[in-house]
Structure formats: C-alpha cells, structure tokens
Design a protein around this motif. Structure first.
Motif, short mmCIF file in Angstrom:
data_model
loop_
_atom_site.label_atom_id
_atom_site.label_comp_id
_atom_site.label_asym_id
_atom_site.label_seq_id
_atom_site.Cartn_x
_atom_site.Cartn_y
_atom_site.Cartn_z
N PHE A 39 9.69 13.49 4.72
CA PHE A 39 10.52 12.63 3.88
C PHE A 39 9.82 11.29 3.63
O PHE A 39 9.57 10.53 4.56
CB PHE A 39 11.89 12.38 4.52
N LEU A 40 9.54 11.01 2.36
CA LEU A 40 9.01 9.71 1.97
C LEU A 40 10.15 8.74 1.65
O LEU A 40 10.04 7.54 1.88
CB LEU A 40 8.11 9.86 0.74
N LYS A 99 0.84 -1.21 0.00
CA LYS A 99 0.00 0.00 0.00
C LYS A 99 0.87 1.25 0.00
O LYS A 99 0.57 2.23 -0.68
CB LYS A 99 -0.91 0.00 1.22
N ARG A 100 1.96 1.20 0.77
CA ARG A 100 2.85 2.37 0.81
C ARG A 100 3.53 2.57 -0.54
O ARG A 100 3.67 3.70 -1.01
CB ARG A 100 3.92 2.19 1.90
N ASP A 148 11.45 6.17 14.68
CA ASP A 148 11.37 6.74 13.33
C ASP A 148 11.60 5.63 12.32
O ASP A 148 12.34 4.67 12.57
CB ASP A 148 12.43 7.84 13.15
N THR A 149 10.92 5.73 11.20
CA THR A 149 11.08 4.77 10.11
C THR A 149 11.54 5.52 8.86
O THR A 149 10.92 6.51 8.46
CB THR A 149 9.76 4.04 9.81
N LEU A 150 12.62 5.04 8.25
CA LEU A 150 13.18 5.70 7.08
C LEU A 150 13.25 4.70 5.93
O LEU A 150 13.67 3.55 6.12
CB LEU A 150 14.60 6.23 7.36
N TYR A 151 12.85 5.15 4.76
CA TYR A 151 12.95 4.33 3.55
C TYR A 151 14.09 4.90 2.68
O TYR A 151 14.20 6.11 2.49
CB TYR A 151 11.63 4.34 2.77
N ILE A 152 14.93 4.00 2.15
CA ILE A 152 16.15 4.38 1.43
C ILE A 152 15.98 4.12 -0.06
O ILE A 152 15.59 3.01 -0.47
CB ILE A 152 17.38 3.60 1.94
N GLY A 153 16.29 5.12 -0.90
CA GLY A 153 16.20 4.97 -2.35
C GLY A 153 17.33 5.70 -3.05
O GLY A 153 18.27 6.19 -2.41
#
Length: 758
Positions: free
Chosen positions: A128-129, A12-13, A112-117
C-alpha cells in the motif's frame, strides 16, 4: 533530522508516487482502449446474430439461445469498461495531490507508516502506497491524538500506539505545506484552504475533515442522523463525504442508485455535483421536494416552497397560520388515515377507464365491485381486491375477444416480419392453437393502456377523496365557515390543475395509503438538506415512501428563511417527536469556517444564542454598513459598491429578501453584461455580479455579499432575523450591508463600522 531534510525525503516520495500514478494511468488508458474495441466487436456480432432467419422452429430456438448468449457477452464487456473507467478516474483524482496525511503507528510491537489519500493505491508488489481515507484504519488520522488509539476491524477493535500525525498540502506534486500535529487538521492547512476564493462547485474536504464532521461521516448505526450546524460549519461537505464513506463501507450491498439527496434548489444540486466524482464515486440521485412531489402527481402543478414564501410575505392572516400549522403536522396525515378507516361504508371516488374514446370499465361497475367486498377488510385490502377483479375481467375479455372477426382481420393484416416478431418476443411454439395465442398477445398489446391504468390506479380519484375527508373532519382550529371556504378553494385549484404544497402532500399520503402503492423499498439512504424548511407532514410522507431508508437530516434552525414567519415549534423538537420510535442521533456543529472571523462575529450578533457560534480565526475585512438618504442615492451607491468589489472578487452576490426586490435591483442595472439576475431555473452560478433572492442562495457561498436594503422597513423585527442572518453568512471574504434611510433595528453597530455614507 531537520525539517528541511525531512521535507526533502517526503518530496522524493511524492515524486516517486506521482510517477507510479502516471504509469498506472497510461496502462489504464491502454486497457480501456482495448476493452472499448472488444465491446465494439461483440456489439457488431450481436447485431448480425439477431438477423438470422426465424421462420423455422429449429432456427427460432437456435437464434434465441444465441441472442441471449450475445446479450450476456455485451453486458459483461460494458461492465468491464465501466470498471476500468472507474479505476482510471480514481487514479486521475490522485494526480497532482496524491495524499494529504501520514500516520506512524506501532501495532503489536511493529512500526508502520501509512499515507492517507482520496483512494487506495498499491504498487506492483501489492504494497500500500496510499490508504483510502474511508478505510477503518484511516479513522485514526481524523479521530486520534498521539498515544493509544483504537480502530474497528472485521474481527473486533484493534489498539495501536499513534506516534506521529503529519499533514501535507500538495499542489501539482509539490509539497506546499507540511507539519506534524496532534490535532485533526491544523490551522495552517485550514487557513490556506479557506482563504481561497469561491468556485462554481463545492470542493471535497477529505483533507480538512474535523473530528465532529468525521463522526457524522462514519455513523452507520443511526436510523435518523440529525445534524444541527451553524452557517459555514461544513455540514453539507460532511454529508457528501458521508455518502462516499457509505458507498465504500457497504460496497457489496449499496450503490449510488439506492441513495437520494433532497436539495433545496437546482443551483445547489449543480454546486455539489463534482464532490463525489472527485472521490471516484458516482453521484447519488438528486431531487428537490417540488420535483419529487410533481413526479408522483402527474398533471398537477404543485406550488413550490419559493412561491409560497413570496405569497406569505404579502399576506398571512392568523386563521391561515392556524390551518397551515395543522396541515403541516404529522398528526394531520394520521387524522386523514383514521377518518378513512372510520368511514367503512363510504364509497371511494372512482373514475371511468376510457379506451379509444369510450368507457372500458365504468365507475359504476368499479363501485359495484368495491361495494361487494367484505367490509370487515380494511380499505386498502378492499381496494386491492377490486383492482385484482378488474385485471381478471380484462384477462377474460382478452380471451373472449381473441376470436372476434376484427381481431383476426388485424392479424391477417400483419406483415410477416411483425407476425414473426410476436412469435419471437413471446416465445410462442408451433401448435394447433398458435393463432389464438398470437391473437391474445396482440390484444394484450392493444389493451396495454387499460392494464397500465389498472396497475397505476388511474380509476381512483384521490383529490375528491381528500375533499370528502376534509368535509367530514371534526376540527376546532378555525370556524366551520372558514374551513369550508378552504375546501372550496382546494376544489377550485384542482379544477385548474393546481395544488398547494400542503394539500399535495396530504393527497399523496392518502392515495398511497388507500391504494397501498408509492412505496420504494430499495432506497437505503435519504439525505435532506435545509431540514428546517421541511414540515413534519413532508417528513412523515418521505419516511412512508421510503420505509427501509435511513435518514440523514441536516440544517440550521437559525436559517429558517421560509417558515420562520409563522412556525412556532423548534424543528429539532418536532423531528425527535416524529421519530420517537427510531434510533435518533443528533450532532451539533458550532464552529463556522466559511466566513472570516469578522463576518462570523457580526452575523452571530443577529441571533439570540451568539455564544453557540464559534468563529474560525481567519482574519479579513470588517463588514461595512452603508445607509443612504434617498432611493436615488441608494441604487447609485449599491451599483458603485458592487462594481468596486467585483474588481477584487470574481463573484459578488447582491442578496435580496424576495424575487420582486431582485428584479427591482436588476432593473436599475440596465443591460450590463457582467450582471446576472439569477432565477429558480438556473442550474449553475456564473461569475460577476449576481442578483438573487436569499432562498436561492441557501447552501451556497460567495466571495463578496451585498445585503440589499437592510432598512427598518424591509427588516423591521425579529421575524426577519433568520433571513438577514442567512444573507450575511453567505459571504466568505467581504460583507456589505446597504440600507435606505433608516437601518434595521436588528443590526447592532460595532464602533468600527461607519453608520452612514452620504
């Protein structure tokens, strides 16, 4: 929560982020179209303003001010377009696979949750997405294992508690793989990525960066970063990510134009050309060593590494080896410099400056000026004073000639438009001596070739100077007769406008030292791939030419194809000695990822230190060895093998020891459309069956590789070891070794490999 439920939430995200990316791309497209339209209007307006009447002084001043203003507007408009284009490219690079990692941390008691791209993405509220993989906090993803982890911040080191590290493989916005891990990148992701077939371009590895590679990428302190990596260890990929990281880390002080990559060949340059654009960065400058030297020695055909290798295979006597080892050393350049300084009474070799068929400054006049300089000064200082004197004499000549009849006649013959153009270009105000000033500017344009010759030191002959120093050099390497014969050969080559690689480097170094030129202080980083192919003299000159640049050197001592036949010193030891006064960091990469475990283990048996190479646990075909009894059987078997492999793999490379062997194999194919003989002029690797010498395949990889004629005659002893090892390690999925009559003693036959095919 079960894994499936977690995956649904993560999907979903992904869907939500993908929608935001698409919306932002549409907005960026619209903004770019508007900006392009605005730039067009400004450029048209600029064109109209430059046509204003300039015959009156007041009109001149007004027009000049308007033109400058319009130029500034055009520049700003174009710059705005470039920024919008860059932002759009970064968004497009996120499409389909927006990120590859997630970390859950606790910092100062807050979760905190961080997504890396591959780049940063924020929503309309500024949240920040996606975090750019190069951001300091993203280093936790690559370096950290679960528990207490630290990362750098502008105010010092911060410590967090890493609770989760999750990895994704997202294709077309669908999660293909997802799992939690404590490692940098788990085997599941690597297995999936590495099992893919080869491509025309190298892919970005930001989703699969390993801990050692991450150390290379984020190093900002070393003067010289030396990466010793086994074949297929990802050193080239890591270096390109390093370029991207440096551009991100020093974005306010570093641009892509301040980085140079020395590539082994043009094929390699094309192969890596898509990595940086895929990360939203401009490519750095790329050049081969031969191109670099040829640009600095115009009018001379410089021997390439490949041409020298082909000659070495035919004949390399001991005396030649001894002279070459000396001339390839950094000490040789130092000896030339010292000898030049000792001969202060020696008159440099000057040349006439010819203008319109006649000497404008004769070599005798130039020599007299040089001789008149105080001999207490260094040679470069005396040369500079000579050059400045010549420029002053040229300026004096311009002032003297401005009132000559021929000059005045030329001015009278100028059209009104050309006359006014001189006034506008040089901002000449109306005055009593306006005509004399116009005459001077006219003469400056006319005498521009002379000024150019002075600025570029064309009145000095570095080749004769080099020959002079060689003839006065005290050496005990070979007999004086052989040394003199070598000097005569160089003189003959120069007359034919040719120069060997070693003599080209020495001439360049000597010329730049004497003329105090050839220095580019603006380059901040130099990257050199296949460093084992470089000599210390070449490295000394590159370091001299770019004195402010940090060096990143990467290679594999076991892939020393071009110099292993005669070089007697390990390249790593030599580099440490050359840069003893600099901060040198060496990093080893011993894990090989390119090939299957079977191919890696087979290739590693060719080397004396097999324990240093670790194969990645990707299973595949066992390498095949085929020995044919006669030449006719051999070429039929070679062609049949290639055709069978090409049914399964898009790219099958038949790799030979040299160009002559590649041409011989190709001749047996005739006009088959799917077979390509690849030469040094090729800029891209086509699909199908390829035939090429191994030195053109360095740094590349192929789905399937056939090693041509791995016989006792072609690969007789340990001097061939590096070449054969390099051939075998080009294969990703399939390796076949074909030999005529008797197999090379270098190959240790595992029991499961059939020894002969009849």
């Amino acid at each position: 929560m079960s894994l499936n439920e977690t995956k649904k939430d993560e999907q979903k995200r992904v869907d939500n982020v993908a929608e935001i990316i698409n919306d932002k791309i549409q907005k960026a497209t619209d903004d770019l179209a508007k900006a392009h339209s605005e730039t067009g209007k400004i450029e048209r307006n600029y064109g109209e303003n430059t046509k204003v009447n300039t015959f009156e002084v007041d009109d001149q001043m007004e027009t000049n001010a308007s033109v400058q203003q319009q130029k500034q507007l055009v520049y700003l408009a174009v710059e705005n377009e470039n920024i919008l284009e860059s932002n759009k490219l970064k968004l497009e690079n996120l499409q389909g696979s927006p990120y590859f990692g997630r970390i859950d941390i606790v910092e100062d008691g807050e979760k905190d949750t961080l997504y890396i791209g591959t780049s940063t993405l924020q929503d309309d509220d500024g949240d920040f997405l996606i975090y750019d993989w190069r951001a300091p906090i993203s280093g936790i993803y690559y370096n950290g294992t679960l528990g207490k982890v630290s990362y750098p911040t502008p105010t010092g080191t911060a410590e967090v508690d890493l609770k989760r590290k999750r990895q994704f493989q997202i294709i077309q916005n669908k999660i293909k793989n997802m799992f939690d891990t404590n490692e940098t990148v788990g085997d599941e992701i690597l297995q999936s990525v590495l099992s893919e077939y080869s491509d025309e371009y190298l892919k970005s590895i930001v989703a699969t960066i390993q801990h050692e590679q991450n150390t290379i990428i984020r190093d900002t302190h070393s003067d010289v970063l030396l990466v010793q990596g086994v074949a297929g260890s990802g050193k080239t990929s890591a270096i390109l990510q390093r370029v991207a990281y440096l551009l991100y880390h020093s974005r306010s002080t570093l641009s892509a134009d301040q980085i140079i990559l020395f590539s082994p060949n043009r094929l390699f340059s094309n192969y890596i050309s898509e990595v940086l654009p895929s990360l939203g960065e401009r490519n750095m400058r790329q050049v081969t060593l031969n191109e670099f030297i040829s640009l600095r020695l115009t009018g001379i055909q410089v021997e390439t590494l490949f041409e020298r290798y082909e000659k070495d295979e035919r004949n390399l006597p001991e005396t030649m080896v001894n002279m070459r080892l000396y001339k390839e050393s950094a000490d040789f350049l130092t000896d030339l410099e010292n000898l030049e300084n000792k001969n202060k009474n020696h008159l440099l070799y000057f040349e006439d400056i010819i203008f319109e068929g006649r000497p404008f400054f004769t070599k005798e006049e130039i020599s007299d000026i040089f001789e008149s300089q105080n001999k207490a000064f260094s040679i470069p200082d005396r040369f500079l004073k000579t050059k400045n004197t010549l420029i002053k004499r040229l300026q004096k000549r311009i002032r003297h000639d401005r009132d000559d009849d021929w000059v005045q006649a030329e001015i009278d013959n100028l059209s009104d438009e050309d006359f006014q153009q001189i006034i506008t270009d040089h901002k000449i105000e109306e005055s009593t001596n306006q005509r004399s000033i116009i005459a001077e500017e006219f003469l400056k344009d006319r005498y521009a070739p002379i000024y150019n010759a002075l600025i570029n030191n064309y009145f000095f002959d570095p080749y004769k100077e080099y020959l002079y120093l060689l003839s006065h050099m005290q050496q005990d390497i070979v007999s004086q007769k052989i040394w003199d014969t070598m000097i005569e050969a160089i003189d003959h080559n120069v007359e034919a406008h040719k120069l060997s690689l070693n003599d080209a480097i020495a001439t360049l170094y000597l010329r730049d030292y004497i003329t105090d030129s050839g220095i580019n202080g603006g380059i901040q980083h130099i990257f050199i791939d296949e460093i084992q192919d470089y000599t210390m003299a070449q490295l000394k000159y590159i370091s001299h030419a770019f004195p402010n640049a940090k060096l990143t050197l990467l290679g594999d001592r076991s892939q020393d194809v071009l110099t292993s036949a005669y070089r007697n010193k390990d390249v790593i030891t030599s580099i440490n000695e050359l840069f003893a006064k600099k901060h040198v960091t060496m990093i080893s990469l011993n894990q090989s990822y390119r090939s299957t475990a079977e191919i890696t283990n087979f290739a590693s048996q060719l080397l004396p230190d097999t324990e240093k190479i670790k194969a990645f646990s990707r299973k595949g075909e066992v390498p095949t060895v085929k020995v044919f009894p006669a030449e006719t059987d051999y070429y039929k078997g070679l062609k049949d093998t290639a055709r069978e492999l090409n049914k399964k793999y898009e790219t099958v490379a038949i790799l030979t020891r040299n160009q002559a062997q590649a041409e011989q194999v190709y001749a047996h194919y005739g006009d088959e459309s799917l077979v390509t003989l690849v030469t040094a002029d090729y800029r891209s690797v086509p699909k199908g069956i390829l035939i090429l010498p191994i030195y053109l395949a360095k740094g590349l990889e192929f789905d399937a590789v056939i090693a041509h004629n791995v016989s006792a005659e072609n690969y007789p002893d340990s001097r061939s070891r590096d070449t054969l090892y390099t051939i075998c390690t080009r294969a990703m999925h399939s390796l076949t070794l074909c030999a005529e009559k008797e197999l090379s003693p270098l190959i240790k036959m595992p029991t499961e490999i059939p020894e002969k095919v009849n």
